[in-house]
Write a protein that holds these residues in place. Structure first.
Motif, PDB file in Angstrom:
ATOM      1  N   GLY A 159       1.104  -3.716   0.559  1.00 28.85           N
ATOM      2  CA  GLY A 159       2.370  -3.860   1.272  1.00 28.85           C
ATOM      3  C   GLY A 159       3.567  -3.720   0.346  1.00 28.85           C
ATOM      4  N   ALA A 160       3.331  -3.829  -0.952  1.00 31.86           N
ATOM      5  CA  ALA A 160       4.393  -3.625  -1.940  1.00 31.86           C
ATOM      6  C   ALA A 160       4.997  -2.230  -1.829  1.00 31.86           C
ATOM      7  N   LEU A 161       4.231  -1.284  -1.259  1.00 31.78           N
ATOM      8  CA  LEU A 161       4.732   0.084  -1.094  1.00 31.78           C
ATOM      9  C   LEU A 161       5.536   0.256   0.195  1.00 31.78           C
ATOM     10  N   GLY A 162       5.730  -0.826   0.936  1.00 31.91           N
ATOM     11  CA  GLY A 162       6.467  -0.706   2.189  1.00 31.91           C
ATOM     12  C   GLY A 162       5.584  -0.233   3.325  1.00 31.91           C
ATOM     13  N   CYS A 163       4.313  -0.565   3.253  1.00 32.88           N
ATOM     14  CA  CYS A 163       3.410  -0.249   4.363  1.00 32.88           C
ATOM     15  C   CYS A 163       2.865  -1.554   4.935  1.00 32.88           C
ATOM     16  N   TRP A 164       2.245  -1.441   6.112  1.00 40.82           N
ATOM     17  CA  TRP A 164       1.648  -2.615   6.754  1.00 40.82           C
ATOM     18  C   TRP A 164       0.178  -2.621   6.364  1.00 40.82           C
ATOM     19  N   ALA A 165      -0.168  -3.462   5.418  1.00 43.80           N
ATOM     20  CA  ALA A 165      -1.513  -3.468   4.842  1.00 43.80           C
ATOM     21  C   ALA A 165      -2.124  -4.847   5.027  1.00 43.80           C
ATOM     22  N   GLU A 211       4.793  -4.905 -10.716  1.00 39.49           N
ATOM     23  CA  GLU A 211       5.083  -6.324 -10.488  1.00 39.49           C
ATOM     24  C   GLU A 211       5.067  -6.651  -8.996  1.00 39.49           C
ATOM     25  N   ARG A 212       5.526  -5.708  -8.192  1.00 39.72           N
ATOM     26  CA  ARG A 212       5.524  -5.923  -6.739  1.00 39.72           C
ATOM     27  C   ARG A 212       4.096  -6.024  -6.198  1.00 39.72           C
ATOM     28  N   PHE A 213       3.193  -5.228  -6.762  1.00 36.23           N
ATOM     29  CA  PHE A 213       1.793  -5.335  -6.336  1.00 36.23           C
ATOM     30  C   PHE A 213       1.263  -6.745  -6.624  1.00 36.23           C
ATOM     31  N   ASN A 253       0.065  -9.185  -3.731  1.00 37.63           N
ATOM     32  CA  ASN A 253      -1.363  -9.521  -3.818  1.00 37.63           C
ATOM     33  C   ASN A 253      -1.622 -10.973  -3.464  1.00 37.63           C
ATOM     34  N   MET A 254      -0.732 -11.855  -3.894  1.00 39.45           N
ATOM     35  CA  MET A 254      -0.917 -13.293  -3.694  1.00 39.45           C
ATOM     36  C   MET A 254      -0.415 -13.753  -2.324  1.00 39.45           C
ATOM     37  N   GLY A 255       0.083 -12.827  -1.509  1.00 36.13           N
ATOM     38  CA  GLY A 255       0.582 -13.197  -0.175  1.00 36.13           C
ATOM     39  C   GLY A 255      -0.462 -13.936   0.644  1.00 36.13           C
ATOM     40  N   ILE A 256      -1.688 -13.446   0.622  1.00 36.77           N
ATOM     41  CA  ILE A 256      -2.760 -14.061   1.414  1.00 36.77           C
ATOM     42  C   ILE A 256      -3.001 -15.500   0.962  1.00 36.77           C
ATOM     43  N   GLU A 257      -2.663 -15.828  -0.277  1.00 41.31           N
ATOM     44  CA  GLU A 257      -2.853 -17.205  -0.765  1.00 41.31           C
ATOM     45  C   GLU A 257      -1.818 -18.155  -0.149  1.00 41.31           C
ATOM     46  N   ALA A 258      -0.789 -17.583   0.474  1.00 40.20           N
ATOM     47  CA  ALA A 258       0.129 -18.388   1.283  1.00 40.20           C
ATOM     48  C   ALA A 258      -0.164 -18.138   2.761  1.00 40.20           C
ATOM     49  N   SER A 259      -1.374 -17.629   3.032  1.00 43.13           N
ATOM     50  CA  SER A 259      -1.892 -17.292   4.356  1.00 43.13           C
ATOM     51  C   SER A 259      -1.114 -16.171   5.060  1.00 43.13           C
ATOM     52  N   ALA A 260      -0.471 -15.311   4.289  1.00 43.45           N
ATOM     53  CA  ALA A 260       0.149 -14.113   4.867  1.00 43.45           C
ATOM     54  C   ALA A 260      -0.922 -13.019   4.909  1.00 43.45           C
ATOM     55  N   ARG A 261      -1.309 -12.637   6.105  1.00 44.43           N
ATOM     56  CA  ARG A 261      -2.333 -11.584   6.188  1.00 44.43           C
ATOM     57  C   ARG A 261      -1.762 -10.274   5.639  1.00 44.43           C
ATOM     58  N   SER A 262      -0.458 -10.096   5.826  1.00 45.73           N
ATOM     59  CA  SER A 262       0.235  -8.952   5.225  1.00 45.73           C
ATOM     60  C   SER A 262       1.437  -9.441   4.450  1.00 45.73           C
ATOM     61  N   ALA A 263       1.667  -8.858   3.308  1.00 46.25           N
ATOM     62  CA  ALA A 263       2.907  -9.057   2.567  1.00 46.25           C
ATOM     63  C   ALA A 263       3.594  -7.700   2.528  1.00 46.25           C
ATOM     64  N   ILE A 264       4.920  -7.705   2.429  1.00 49.19           N
ATOM     65  CA  ILE A 264       5.600  -6.414   2.522  1.00 49.19           C
ATOM     66  C   ILE A 264       6.931  -6.462   1.789  1.00 49.19           C
ATOM     67  N   ILE A 265       7.268  -5.351   1.162  1.00 50.11           N
ATOM     68  CA  ILE A 265       8.570  -5.202   0.493  1.00 50.11           C
ATOM     69  C   ILE A 265       9.165  -3.877   0.964  1.00 50.11           C
ATOM     70  N   ALA A 266      10.424  -3.898   1.351  1.00 47.01           N
ATOM     71  CA  ALA A 266      11.069  -2.673   1.837  1.00 47.01           C
ATOM     72  C   ALA A 266      11.064  -1.621   0.730  1.00 47.01           C
ATOM     73  N   PRO A 267      10.685  -0.378   1.074  1.00 47.73           N
ATOM     74  CA  PRO A 267      10.661   0.664   0.042  1.00 47.73           C
ATOM     75  C   PRO A 267      12.071   1.027  -0.410  1.00 47.73           C
ATOM     76  N   ASP A 268      12.220   1.287  -1.701  1.00 46.97           N
ATOM     77  CA  ASP A 268      13.517   1.659  -2.269  1.00 46.97           C
ATOM     78  C   ASP A 268      13.287   2.690  -3.376  1.00 46.97           C
ATOM     79  N   GLU A 269      14.271   2.887  -4.220  1.00 48.66           N
ATOM     80  CA  GLU A 269      14.162   3.911  -5.269  1.00 48.66           C
ATOM     81  C   GLU A 269      12.958   3.658  -6.179  1.00 48.66           C
ATOM     82  N   THR A 270      12.684   2.391  -6.448  1.00 44.53           N
ATOM     83  CA  THR A 270      11.530   2.047  -7.287  1.00 44.53           C
ATOM     84  C   THR A 270      10.233   2.540  -6.631  1.00 44.53           C
ATOM     85  N   THR A 271      10.146   2.313  -5.313  1.00 42.88           N
ATOM     86  CA  THR A 271       8.970   2.755  -4.554  1.00 42.88           C
ATOM     87  C   THR A 271       8.860   4.273  -4.565  1.00 42.88           C
ATOM     88  N   PHE A 272       9.998   4.928  -4.283  1.00 43.08           N
ATOM     89  CA  PHE A 272       9.971   6.390  -4.163  1.00 43.08           C
ATOM     90  C   PHE A 272       9.598   7.035  -5.505  1.00 43.08           C
TER      91      PHE A 272
END
Lengths: 472, 209
Positions: free
Chosen positions: A141-147, A221-223, A227-246
């Motif tokens: 989800g760090a890439l701005g996808c629903w994973a 670093e975003r990965f 990655n640890m999102g599920i450890e806060a019980s987030a089935r998905s974690a997500i970050i809006a894509p930006d220049e770093t992503t692109f």
């Protein structure tokens, strides 16, 4: 004059809408799956189910298979691993070949931990839906996808239909402000956030990480953070894509001709200023120290120089019982400091912290020093590609000269189901994501930390503050 | 999927919070390509004292009065952690037919419901009450009735529960999720055709292949 309508849709709402095949009513949707990642642990029973029902794989081109959980990590490895394990690797290979799926097999330069591989091979892109029979799929989800992670029945469902029927999950956002201090990594941020919001905070929903301290993170670093999102019980974690992503996508897709058009579309993938969430959190990382876990869930974490907190009051019996049990398992007591505690093992690897920047951070501390007597320390690159890159940079020599074992890529000591384990009662500083009872082996005592903390501890022979050890 | 309507039997209290799937089915049991025979591994690090499966009599499932438990009552966030569906198969193979908790790990809950194992959510006060009764009373028979959406505790108190109606019907009818989805095949085909034009880059093979 027409009023300007403020965008009230969240990033997740946009992904849901874009990948919704059909609204099934009652908040349920038939969702298209763009990428299905398969590995050795969770897929054999799904293929068996397909065979039993006489169903084909609906869209072979959208699947990618890679063995990672059960694989041996010793140099020169083949299929041989723990007893019974080779059958799982052989099953994955046979299922991939029979169904025409792409396979990054043992020995392939693209093999590695599925979540590391899927990003670095350009298989996952912003805006996609990505599933895998593995709870840490939220990494991507760090890439701005629903994973998100799924079970084996859902793996079978995706293979047969290239869809999932999903009740729209709740959505949360955490805004992270402030500036990280020296020695404070994305892993420390991830642990600090879980400690602050709790391991059940996200209640199975989608957690968007936002704010200046998130935007400032590199892609790797975003990965780690997601990655640890599920450890806060987030089935998905997500970050809006930006220049770093692109930039990351460009580097890992080889600048195809469609990239400008796609990038233009991906810039729309962000939560509108009026977007509302079921729950919002705020976190300031300015005063955050490097974190290390003391207990048996990732929320049971403290700053490296801190003492283990006192037991919760008797008025909170459940929390108190949980802490008592964790302390007994870990052989620790309230008020005790972790710094200086002798350790037996150090593990640098896992889908949390096994990318090139993680290995480089550890190597900066290790260079010219030696692992303390009595400590066994492993470095397990997240993928064969990371391993090759590290070797190109000479990081392998730094680790080997310092007395670390330099391994082939795989899940290794994070999951404890291959030969890499922590023995009962042994203390391990681990860059992985789970410190559950028995996770790294029955009776194993896991302390979650960053690669820098793990490296510093390996050298010291006890839990150590990476800020006290100058990088070289 | 096997249909589920109602079960009456021994309830077993496991009131700890945040029991993860690593505890439910430790990793050594995952080295298999089958769904069968996992009951022996259920809570194996807690149930056995050693590799020879010597029972640890301090663990609740080893108490004779809970030995044939059919309904497990657990603390909040039950089944958090790993997505391993083996955790669900282990319960079923052991003989657990329903699980009650204040909340569940999200993937575990979905896995359970897709295997005909109702993961039922009751509010914290109700769960605490049932846990206390199971621990204290000699009576430990309970009922989970999915048609009436009702749990009956050891003392006869009935608790209503809610569940996603579509999931409840699927459990009651034992429907096959894949067959149900394949009924939408024309919609899936239409989406694929349209998306190849709308988002062609999601359909190209990545490079270096």
């Amino acid at each position: 004059m027409t009023p300007i309508t403020a965008d009230a849709t969240s990033l997740f709402d946009k992904l849901w809408q874009a990948r919704l095949i059909k609204d099934l009513g009652d908040d349920r949707g038939l969702i298209h799956i763009d990428r299905h990642l398969l590995h050795d642990l969770s897929s054999p029973q799904a293929f068996a189910g397909l065979r039993q029902a006489g169903r084909p794989v609906r869209t072979p081109a959208l699947q990618v298979a890679v063995p990672d959980h059960i694989v041996d990590t010793m140099p020169g490895r083949g299929d041989a691993t723990v007893r019974g394990g080779a059958d799982m690797i052989v099953a994955l290979r046979r299922n991939a070949v029979e169904n025409g799926l792409r396979l990054f097999d043992i020995g392939d330069p693209r093999q590695g931990i599925v979540h590391v591989v899927a990003a670095e091979q350009g298989i996952v892109l912003p805006g996609m839906t990505v599933v895998c029979g593995d709870s840490h799929t939220c990494t991507l989800g760090a890439l701005g996808c629903w994973a998100f992670g799924i079970g084996t029945s859902e793996v079978e469902h995706v293979l047969a239909t290239q869809t999932l029927v999903i009740r729209k999950p709740s959505s949360m956002r955490i805004r992270v402000e402030g500036r990280r201090g020296a020695g404070v990594t994305a892993k420390d941020l991830a642990l600090g956030i879980i400690r602050a919001i709790g391991i059940n905070a996200a209640k199975g929903g989608v957690l968007e990480y936002a704010g200046p301290a998130v935007t400032a993170l590199s892609m790797e670093e975003r990965f780690t953070l997601c990655n640890m999102g599920i450890e806060a019980s987030a089935r998905s974690a997500i970050i809006a894509p930006d220049e770093t992503t692109f930039a990351y996508v460009r580097d890992h897709c080889g600048s195809p001709e469609w990239l400008p058009v796609a990038t233009e579309a991906w810039t729309m993938l962000r939560s509108g200023p009026q977007a509302s969430f079921d729950r919002e959190f705020h976190f300031n990382c300015t005063d955050l120290a490097p974190q290390i876990s003391w207990g048996t869930n990732p929320g049971q974490t403290i700053g490296i120089g801190d003492a283990i907190p006192p037991l919760p009051e008797p008025s909170a019996p459940r929390e108190r019982a949980s802490a008592e049990r964790a302390l007994a398992y870990m052989g620790l007591a309230p008020g005790q400091r972790l710094e200086g505690l002798p350790i037996a093992k150090v593990f640098i690897g896992s889908c949390t912290n096994s990318r090139i920047s993680d290995l480089a951070a550890a190597a900066r501390i290790v260079r010219g020093r030696h692992v303390a007597p009595g400590v066994r320390a492993l470095v397990v690159p997240g993928s064969s590609r990371v391993k090759a890159e590290a070797e190109h940079l000479g990081l392998d020599r730094i680790f080997i000269d310092a007395g670390f074992e330099w391994r082939e890529s795989g899940c290794s000591m994070c999951v404890g189901m291959n030969a890499d384990r922590v023995a009962a009662g042994e203390r391990c500083v681990s860059t992985s994501n789970r410190n559950f009872e028995g996770r790294q082996g029955p009776g194993a005592r896991t302390h979650l930390a960053s690669p820098a903390t793990a490296a510093a501890s390996a050298i010291a022979g006890h839990i150590a503050d990476c800020r006290q050890v100058a990088g070289r | 999927m096997k249909a589920f309507r109602k079960v009456t039997g021994t309830g077993v209290p496991l009131g700890r919070s945040d029991i993860d799937t690593d505890a439910i089915i430790p990793q050594q049991w995952l080295i298999t390509t089958s769904r069968e025979g996992l009951g022996k591994g259920l809570f194996s690090n807690w149930r056995y004292r050693d590799d020879a499966f010597t029972p640890d009599h301090g663990f609740v499932l080893n108490e004779p009065r809970f030995a044939r438990a059919k309904i497990l009552v657990a603390g909040p966030n039950y089944g958090c952690g790993s997505s391993r569906e083996h955790a669900v198969w282990a319960h079923l193979d052991f003989g657990i037919e329903a699980i009650i908790a204040e909340s569940f790990g999200p993937i575990f809950r979905d896995n359970a419901l897709r295997n005909g194992l109702p993961a039922i959510t009751l509010d914290g006060a109700a769960v605490s009450q049932v846990l206390a009764q199971l621990a204290a009373l000699p009576a430990n028979r309970m009922t989970v009735d999915l048609e009436r959406a009702e749990v009956t505790g050891p003392d006869g108190t009935a608790y209503r529960f809610t569940m996603d109606e579509e999931r409840r019907r699927a459990l009651l009818d034992g429907i096959d999720d894949i067959s149900a989805t394949l009924a939408h095949a024309p919609d899936i085909d239409a989406f694929h055709s349209a998306d190849r034009i709308r988002n062609p880059y999601y359909w190209v093979q990545p490079p270096r292949d």
